[in-house]
Scaffold this active site. Sequence first.
Site, PDB file in Angstrom:
ATOM      1  N   HIS A  46      49.623  84.778 -35.297  1.00  0.00           N
ATOM      2  CA  HIS A  46      50.261  85.099 -36.692  1.00  0.00           C
ATOM      3  C   HIS A  46      50.958  83.659 -36.991  1.00  0.00           C
ATOM      4  CE1 HIS A  46      51.467  89.379 -34.979  1.00  0.00           C
ATOM      5  NE2 HIS A  46      50.739  89.411 -36.040  1.00  0.00           N
ATOM      6  N   CYS A  74      59.754  86.733 -34.049  1.00  0.00           N
ATOM      7  CA  CYS A  74      59.100  87.957 -33.683  1.00  0.00           C
ATOM      8  C   CYS A  74      59.996  89.025 -33.722  1.00  0.00           C
ATOM      9  CB  CYS A  74      58.134  87.802 -32.690  1.00  0.00           C
ATOM     10  SG  CYS A  74      56.870  86.764 -33.015  1.00  0.00           S
TER      11      CYS A  74
HETATM   12  N1  ARG Z   1      52.424  91.488 -28.656  1.00  0.00           N
HETATM   13  C1  ARG Z   1      52.586  91.505 -30.127  1.00  0.00           C
HETATM   14  C2  ARG Z   1      51.138  91.217 -30.758  1.00  0.00           C
HETATM   15  O1  ARG Z   1      50.307  90.767 -30.361  1.00  0.00           O
HETATM   16  C3  ARG Z   1      53.176  90.302 -30.227  1.00  0.00           C
HETATM   17  C4  ARG Z   1      53.742  90.150 -31.494  1.00  0.00           C
HETATM   18  C5  ARG Z   1      54.519  88.929 -32.095  1.00  0.00           C
HETATM   19  N2  ARG Z   1      55.151  89.007 -33.375  1.00  0.00           N
HETATM   20  C6  ARG Z   1      54.897  87.914 -34.160  1.00  0.00           C
HETATM   21  N3  ARG Z   1      55.686  88.147 -35.353  1.00  0.00           N
HETATM   22  N4  ARG Z   1      54.496  86.993 -34.197  1.00  0.00           N
HETATM   23  O2  ARG Z   1      51.031  91.965 -31.867  1.00  0.00           O
END
Ligand code: ARG
Length: 275
Positions: A171, A265
């Site tokens: 991300h 996150c």
């Molecule tokens: N386990 C989640 C996923 O892989 C983690 C998300 C993390 N969030 C972020 N804003 N980077 O989607």
Amino acid sequence: MPATPRTARPRHYLMCPPTHFRVTYAINPWMDPAKPVDTDLAVAQWEDLRDLYLRLGHRVDVIEPLPDLPDMVYAANGATVVDGKVLGARFRNAERAAEGPAYLDWFRSRGYTETLDPVHVNEGEGDFLVTGAWVLAGKGFRSAPESHAEAQEFFGRPVVSLELTDERYYHLDTALAVLGPDEVMYYPGAFTPGSRAVLERLFPDAVLATAEDAAVLGLNAVSDGLHVVLPEAATGLAERLAARGFEPVGVDLAELLKGGGSVKCCTLELRPAAG
Ligand code: ARG
């Protein structure tokens, strides 16, 4: 060169407690279902983050966590809110699909009238980061390239597409953080050469993170213009931020790191309509 004087602006955040947090599937390289997760510890660490925001003078709303959505704690992915307008999320992975409507319902029930249920996959502020002039938008792993145009049309703000190349930084908010209206920090190694060149052009004075600071998710940080809340293990980044006149505040979110997320996150910023 003396550090720039900084001021904090009170923010409005939405968070989701990790009541049902666990790692039962792996959709990013940080997740290992074989590794034990201490949910109570995750809750305690999350509460420390929420309390810190409150002490810093921010408003924190909380959405109710749903039992079958262990990743719902990562509220940043739930939507993108700019000028009081809510762009809903549409998740890439089936495991998280129901989070999109759950977050959108929260906004509609709170009186947000300008909302969009998107056509294209976008994972909220995981991949959309808002500066004074632009929306920086990540692609490569999660959000579809078409979602960038969808966001630009909805918000009426220029969207700058950036391509991610390292699966650990899946991300945009794992590789870049917005520090102020036109200041960012990022890890160059997470981007394609072309996207790196774009970042150098837009932000010639950016704070650059080392591979070590990126690897503890040091860039998954939240700034109010003065305080930069970041994972405490990112010590090099904290020093660089302090040298620029920011006040770094390190926090321990080690349990939530097992899901591949940290400070940013867990934090969705709700930006009000101007005026
Ligand atoms: N386990 C989640 C996923 O892989 C983690 C998300 C993390 N969030 C972020 N804003 N980077 O989607």
